[in-house]
Scaffold this active site. Structure first.
Site, PDB file in Angstrom:
ATOM      1  N   LYS A 177     -14.466   7.261   6.147  1.00  0.00           N
ATOM      2  CA  LYS A 177     -13.074   6.916   6.462  1.00  0.00           C
ATOM      3  C   LYS A 177     -12.805   5.444   6.144  1.00  0.00           C
ATOM      4  CE  LYS A 177      -8.965   7.133   8.371  1.00  0.00           C
ATOM      5  NZ  LYS A 177      -7.864   7.761   7.628  1.00  0.00           N
ATOM      6  N   LYS A 182      -4.865  15.535   3.625  1.00  0.00           N
ATOM      7  CA  LYS A 182      -3.546  16.036   4.023  1.00  0.00           C
ATOM      8  C   LYS A 182      -3.431  17.529   3.706  1.00  0.00           C
ATOM      9  CE  LYS A 182      -1.612  11.515   2.866  1.00  0.00           C
ATOM     10  NZ  LYS A 182      -2.224  10.929   4.047  1.00  0.00           N
ATOM     11  N   LYS A 222      -6.187  10.718  10.778  1.00  0.00           N
ATOM     12  CA  LYS A 222      -4.966  10.973  11.555  1.00  0.00           C
ATOM     13  C   LYS A 222      -4.301  12.284  11.170  1.00  0.00           C
ATOM     14  CE  LYS A 222      -1.045   9.964   8.961  1.00  0.00           C
ATOM     15  NZ  LYS A 222      -1.611  10.209   7.666  1.00  0.00           N
ATOM     16  N   GLY A 276      -0.925   4.833   8.509  1.00  0.00           N
ATOM     17  CA  GLY A 276      -1.113   3.438   8.901  1.00  0.00           C
ATOM     18  C   GLY A 276      -0.619   2.477   7.837  1.00  0.00           C
ATOM     19  N   ASN A 277      -0.740   2.891   6.564  1.00  0.00           N
ATOM     20  CA  ASN A 277      -0.273   2.027   5.482  1.00  0.00           C
ATOM     21  C   ASN A 277       1.249   1.963   5.406  1.00  0.00           C
ATOM     22  OD1 ASN A 277      -2.780   1.117   4.173  1.00  0.00           O
ATOM     23  ND2 ASN A 277      -3.123   3.291   3.893  1.00  0.00           N
TER      24      ASN A 277
END
Length: 314
Positions: free
Chosen positions: A129, A276, A214, A12-13
Site C-alpha cells: 500500500k 477499485k 480505503k 486521499g489524493n
C-alpha cells in the site's frame, strides 16, 4: 425518486495535491463538499469515507523527525486514527458550510472506525500500500539511506513511494453505529483511511501496523450497512479498457462477469484502478441488488442528472 443509502469513497489524493498544509486541504474539501451536498439535496442518505495515503505518510515523516526517547513517534495504526480525526474535522466543517449554503439542516459526525483484519493475512509479509509523498529517482537513494527499514516501490510511473502492509478488511467494528447515525438523519464520516486495522485478542481489539485500502474498507462498510449504492470517486469520469491505446474503450454499464474477464486480461493497473474494480466486484457479488459507480468528483452532477460514469451491476 426513492431515497437511497449511498457510501461515497473519496481518495486521499483528492484531499491533498501538491500543498500539504492544513489550509490547502481544507480548501480542497470545501470544493468536495459542494459536490457531495448534491446527493443530500435529492434526499439520499449519505455515508462518506475517505483515503489517507498522502496524509498518513506525511504524518509518519513528521513523527519520525520529532521522535525522542521522552516523546516517541506513534505507531502506524495510531497515525491512521489521527488522520481519521483531522480529515474528519475538516470534512465536517466543509459539509456543515455546504449544507447551510444549500439551505439544508443536517448534522455530520466523524467516527473513529476500527476495521478488523486477519492476524495471519499474508499482506503483513508483503507490503504493497503506497503512503506518503512521491520521490523522484534522484531523491529515493537518500530516502532509502535515511529510512533503511522502510520499503519503497515505483508507483505507476509517478515516482517512488513508501509501501506498507495492506490486509483485507473482514469486519467494521462500528458498522451498527454508522447505521444508527443514518437512521437518526446524521451524515457519518467513517472508515477514514481504510479504518484503523485491528485484530481480536481475547476480549479486546489490538491495532496492527498497516493501512487498509480505503476502497476495500468502503466496500465492506457498504455491504454491512446494506447500502444501495457504492460510489468510488477517482481521477477519471469513466473506467477504460485498453487505456491510452488507439482502441481504448470507455465502460458505461458493465457486469461483474465482464469485469472479471477484463481483470484476467490485465486491463487495470495494480497500483491504481485494480483495487477499485476488485472492491466493486466484492460489493455487487455480496449484495446483488446493489450497484457501484466509479467516476470523478467533477462528474457527480452528470451522474445524478443522466447516469454518467461507469456503473457496475451483478
Amino acid at each position: 425518486m426513492t431515497k437511497r443509502k449511498i457510501v461515497v469513497a473519496l481518495g486521499g489524493n483528492a484531499i491533498l495535491a501538491d500543498d500539504a498544509s492544513a489550509a490547502a486541504q481544507q480548501a480542497a474539501l470545501a470544493e468536495t463538499a459542494k459536490y457531495l451536498v448534491q446527493f443530500v439535496k435529492q434526499g439520499d442518505q449519505l455515508i462518506i469515507s475517505h483515503g489517507n495515503g498522502p496524509q498518513v505518510g506525511n504524518l509518519l515523516l513528521q513523527q519520525a523527525a520529532g521522535s525522542t526517547a521522552k516523546n516517541p513517534a506513534m505507531p502506524l495504526d495510531t497515525a491512521v486514527a489521527m488522520t481519521q480525526g483531522s480529515i474528519g474535522y475538516w470534512l465536517e466543517n466543509a459539509m456543515d458550510k455546504a449544507l447551510a449554503d444549500a439551505g439544508l439542516q443536517q448534522d455530520v459526525a466523524t467516527i473513529v472506525t476500527q476495521v478488523a483484519v486477519a492476524d495471519d493475512d499474508p499482506a503483513f509479509s508483503d507490503p504493497s500500500k503506497p503512503i506518503g509523498p512521491f520521490y523522484t529517482s534522484a531523491e529515493i537513494t537518500a530516502e532509502r539511506q535515511a529510512h533503511p527499514d522502510n520499503v519503497y516501490v515505483e508507483d505507476a510511473g509517478r515516482g517512488y513511494r513508501r509501501v506498507v502492509p495492506s490486509p483485507k478488511p473482514i469486519d467494521v467494528k462500528e458498522a451498527n453505529v454508522v447505521n444508527a447515525l443514518v437512521d437518526a438523519g446524521v451524515i457519518p464520516v467513517a472508515v477514514g483511511g481504510g479504518g484503523v486495522p485491528v485484530v481480536k485478542a481475547g476480549n479486546q481489539l489490538v491495532g496492527r501496523e498497516a493501512v487498509i485500502d480505503k476502497d476495500f474498507a468502503s466496500e465492506k462498510l457498504a455491504e454491512l450497512v446494506h447500502a444501495d449504492l457504492l460510489i468510488i470517486l477517482t481521477a477519471v469520469d469513466h473506467v477504460f479498457v485498453n487505456f491510452n491505446q488507439p482502441d481504448q474503450k470507455q465502460l458505461t454499464t458493465v457486469t461483474a462477469a465482464e469485469l472479471t474477464a477484463y481483470i484476467q486480461d490485465d486491463q487495470f493497473p495494480k497500483g491504481s484502478m485494480l483495487p477499485k474494480i476488485q472492491a466493486a466486484l466484492d460489493f455487487v457479488n455480496n449484495r446483488p441488488s446493489g450497484q457501484v459507480v466509479i467516476t470523478s468528483l467533477a462528474n457527480v452532477g452528470n451522474f445524478l442528472e443522466n447516469g454518467s460514469g461507469t456503473i457496475i451491476r451483478q
